[in-house]
Design a protein around this motif. Structure first.
Motif, PDB file in Angstrom:
ATOM      1  N   MET A   1      85.241 -33.152  63.755  1.00 55.59           N
ATOM      2  CA  MET A   1      86.685 -32.900  63.652  1.00 55.59           C
ATOM      3  C   MET A   1      87.071 -32.712  62.193  1.00 55.59           C
ATOM      4  O   MET A   1      86.656 -33.476  61.326  1.00 55.59           O
ATOM      5  CB  MET A   1      87.479 -34.056  64.258  1.00 55.59           C
ATOM      6  N   GLU A   2      87.870 -31.686  61.920  1.00 58.11           N
ATOM      7  CA  GLU A   2      88.292 -31.425  60.550  1.00 58.11           C
ATOM      8  C   GLU A   2      89.328 -32.450  60.091  1.00 58.11           C
ATOM      9  O   GLU A   2      90.148 -32.927  60.877  1.00 58.11           O
ATOM     10  CB  GLU A   2      88.908 -30.026  60.444  1.00 58.11           C
ATOM     11  N   HIS A   3      89.247 -32.764  58.799  1.00 57.50           N
ATOM     12  CA  HIS A   3      90.284 -33.601  58.201  1.00 57.50           C
ATOM     13  C   HIS A   3      91.473 -32.729  57.829  1.00 57.50           C
ATOM     14  O   HIS A   3      91.336 -31.535  57.553  1.00 57.50           O
ATOM     15  CB  HIS A   3      89.733 -34.305  56.963  1.00 57.50           C
ATOM     16  N   HIS A   4      92.657 -33.340  57.832  1.00 59.89           N
ATOM     17  CA  HIS A   4      93.872 -32.591  57.523  1.00 59.89           C
ATOM     18  C   HIS A   4      94.711 -33.329  56.492  1.00 59.89           C
ATOM     19  O   HIS A   4      94.674 -34.556  56.416  1.00 59.89           O
ATOM     20  CB  HIS A   4      94.718 -32.366  58.785  1.00 59.89           C
ATOM     21  N   ALA A   5      95.479 -32.542  55.741  1.00 63.61           N
ATOM     22  CA  ALA A   5      96.484 -33.118  54.839  1.00 63.61           C
ATOM     23  C   ALA A   5      97.761 -33.326  55.631  1.00 63.61           C
ATOM     24  O   ALA A   5      98.075 -32.558  56.544  1.00 63.61           O
ATOM     25  CB  ALA A   5      96.735 -32.176  53.666  1.00 63.61           C
ATOM     26  N   GLN A   6      98.517 -34.345  55.288  1.00 62.68           N
ATOM     27  CA  GLN A   6      99.784 -34.614  55.960  1.00 62.68           C
ATOM     28  C   GLN A   6     100.948 -34.185  55.066  1.00 62.68           C
ATOM     29  O   GLN A   6     100.992 -34.549  53.892  1.00 62.68           O
ATOM     30  CB  GLN A   6      99.905 -36.096  56.299  1.00 62.68           C
ATOM     31  N   PRO A   7     101.878 -33.406  55.589  1.00 67.28           N
ATOM     32  CA  PRO A   7     103.013 -32.950  54.772  1.00 67.28           C
ATOM     33  C   PRO A   7     103.976 -34.093  54.492  1.00 67.28           C
ATOM     34  O   PRO A   7     104.045 -35.073  55.239  1.00 67.28           O
ATOM     35  CB  PRO A   7     103.669 -31.883  55.651  1.00 67.28           C
ATOM     36  N   ALA A   8     104.735 -33.939  53.405  1.00 66.43           N
ATOM     37  CA  ALA A   8     105.750 -34.937  53.056  1.00 66.43           C
ATOM     38  C   ALA A   8     106.856 -34.924  54.108  1.00 66.43           C
ATOM     39  O   ALA A   8     107.079 -33.921  54.805  1.00 66.43           O
ATOM     40  CB  ALA A   8     106.335 -34.629  51.677  1.00 66.43           C
ATOM     41  N   ALA A   9     107.560 -36.028  54.215  1.00 63.59           N
ATOM     42  CA  ALA A   9     108.619 -36.166  55.220  1.00 63.59           C
ATOM     43  C   ALA A   9     109.702 -35.106  55.033  1.00 63.59           C
ATOM     44  O   ALA A   9     110.218 -34.557  56.020  1.00 63.59           O
ATOM     45  CB  ALA A   9     109.218 -37.564  55.153  1.00 63.59           C
ATOM     46  N   TRP A  10     110.039 -34.805  53.776  1.00 68.94           N
ATOM     47  CA  TRP A  10     111.100 -33.821  53.540  1.00 68.94           C
ATOM     48  C   TRP A  10     110.655 -32.421  53.987  1.00 68.94           C
ATOM     49  O   TRP A  10     111.468 -31.628  54.461  1.00 68.94           O
ATOM     50  CB  TRP A  10     111.534 -33.812  52.079  1.00 68.94           C
ATOM     51  N   MET A  11     109.343 -32.135  53.873  1.00 71.43           N
ATOM     52  CA  MET A  11     108.854 -30.835  54.325  1.00 71.43           C
ATOM     53  C   MET A  11     108.873 -30.749  55.845  1.00 71.43           C
ATOM     54  O   MET A  11     109.166 -29.695  56.416  1.00 71.43           O
ATOM     55  CB  MET A  11     107.436 -30.587  53.804  1.00 71.43           C
ATOM     56  N   GLU A  12     108.560 -31.854  56.504  1.00 77.67           N
ATOM     57  CA  GLU A  12     108.634 -31.871  57.959  1.00 77.67           C
ATOM     58  C   GLU A  12     110.074 -31.654  58.426  1.00 77.67           C
ATOM     59  O   GLU A  12     110.330 -30.911  59.379  1.00 77.67           O
ATOM     60  CB  GLU A  12     108.107 -33.200  58.507  1.00 77.67           C
ATOM     61  N   ALA A  13     111.013 -32.277  57.753  1.00 73.43           N
ATOM     62  CA  ALA A  13     112.423 -32.099  58.109  1.00 73.43           C
ATOM     63  C   ALA A  13     112.835 -30.637  57.911  1.00 73.43           C
ATOM     64  O   ALA A  13     113.516 -30.042  58.764  1.00 73.43           O
ATOM     65  CB  ALA A  13     113.301 -33.028  57.273  1.00 73.43           C
ATOM     66  N   LEU A  14     112.389 -30.057  56.792  1.00 75.15           N
ATOM     67  CA  LEU A  14     112.687 -28.645  56.526  1.00 75.15           C
ATOM     68  C   LEU A  14     112.026 -27.754  57.565  1.00 75.15           C
ATOM     69  O   LEU A  14     112.604 -26.756  58.015  1.00 75.15           O
ATOM     70  CB  LEU A  14     112.213 -28.276  55.125  1.00 75.15           C
ATOM     71  N   GLY A  15     110.811 -28.124  57.963  1.00 72.48           N
ATOM     72  CA  GLY A  15     110.102 -27.356  58.973  1.00 72.48           C
ATOM     73  C   GLY A  15     110.821 -27.358  60.310  1.00 72.48           C
ATOM     74  O   GLY A  15     110.963 -26.315  60.955  1.00 72.48           O
ATOM     75  N   TRP A  16     111.283 -28.544  60.734  1.00 71.14           N
ATOM     76  CA  TRP A  16     112.024 -28.629  61.993  1.00 71.14           C
ATOM     77  C   TRP A  16     113.316 -27.829  61.925  1.00 71.14           C
ATOM     78  O   TRP A  16     113.721 -27.188  62.907  1.00 71.14           O
ATOM     79  CB  TRP A  16     112.311 -30.083  62.352  1.00 71.14           C
ATOM     80  N   LEU A  17     113.983 -27.864  60.770  1.00 72.63           N
ATOM     81  CA  LEU A  17     115.214 -27.085  60.601  1.00 72.63           C
ATOM     82  C   LEU A  17     114.920 -25.592  60.716  1.00 72.63           C
ATOM     83  O   LEU A  17     115.641 -24.855  61.407  1.00 72.63           O
ATOM     84  CB  LEU A  17     115.850 -27.398  59.249  1.00 72.63           C
ATOM     85  N   SER A  18     113.842 -25.141  60.055  1.00 75.72           N
ATOM     86  CA  SER A  18     113.477 -23.731  60.097  1.00 75.72           C
ATOM     87  C   SER A  18     113.164 -23.289  61.522  1.00 75.72           C
ATOM     88  O   SER A  18     113.606 -22.221  61.972  1.00 75.72           O
ATOM     89  CB  SER A  18     112.264 -23.484  59.193  1.00 75.72           C
TER      90      SER A  18
END
Length: 234
Positions: A1-18
């Motif tokens: 299984m590949e390892h992944h980076a986790q986005p910052a909380a503010w980026m996740e919020a921006l992503g959901w908004l987008s």
């Protein structure tokens, strides 16, 4: 299984908004077409416009309201069909690119989730599997979308229609995918190495951005295809 980076909380919020804004834009177009009766003269555009809104968001909504409704049945009955030769060049090219863009978008979404569900990798990387399946799915759907544009406008048979669609959309899809894959590589290999999980909103927000890149890398090719007559002016 590949390892992944986790986005910052503010980026996740921006992503959901987008994503929310994009889906709201697509929903508005769907309601306008099927609920308010603004069905397009060319039925495939009933699909193209809301799918385009999935990555262009409010920009696609604006384009649809200003230019897309003009090709709807109620407006055509009142005002007649617009002359493609007198339309601004950028609107003609935007419509031309939107066909392959819509096919690419649906193909990419299906392929990305298939790679996620199966754990498929190429050379040990899911990103390379994404590239391979994204292109395959996008090509098939892009050609289908173009087929249902060319055949009604040229009134040609099935075999000639398939060949015309392949000829018209293959180069366009390649050019679109160049921009898309470049964007994907940048955010998966450079900005968020070793890559973002597909289950994050940030991943899909950056996919939206990458698709916009693809839209612009497809622009010169579509200008040539329209000028050569391989793609129709709409």
């Amino acid at each position: 299984m590949e390892h992944h980076a986790q986005p910052a909380a503010w980026m996740e919020a921006l992503g959901w908004l987008s994503l929310a804004v994009a889906f709201a834009s697509a929903l508005f177009i769907i309601v306008d077409i099927f609920g308010r009766g603004y069905r397009q003269k060319m039925w495939i555009m009933n699909v193209v416009y809301p799918v385009t809104a999935l990555y262009w968001g409010p920009v696609a909504l604006w384009f649809y309201v200003v230019h897309g409704r003009r090709d709807s049945q109620p407006v055509l009955e009142k005002q007649g069909a617009p002359d493609p030769e007198r339309m601004p060049r950028w609107t003609v090219l935007s419509k031309a690119i939107s066909h392959c863009g819509a096919g690419c978008t649906l193909g990419d979404i299906a392929a990305e989730w298939l790679v996620f569900a199966t754990g498929l990798t190429i050379a040990g990387k899911a990103l390379y599997a994404d590239f391979a399946l994204d292109f395959a799915f996008a090509w098939v759907l892009g050609v289908i979308f173009q087929y249902f544009t060319i055949v009604p406008m040229r009134n040609i048979g099935r075999a000639r229609g398939i060949w015309a669609a392949v000829k018209a959309d293959t180069l366009s899809i390649v050019a679109f995918q160049v921009g898309l894959f470049l964007g994907m590589w940048i955010y998966q290999e450079l900005l968020f190495a070793p890559g973002l999980p597909k289950t994050t909103a940030t991943y899909w927000m950056l996919m939206q951005v990458s698709m916009v890149f693809g839209f612009f890398t497809a622009w010169p090719v579509n200008a040539w295809l329209v000028r050569k007559g391989w793609k129709e002016k709409m």
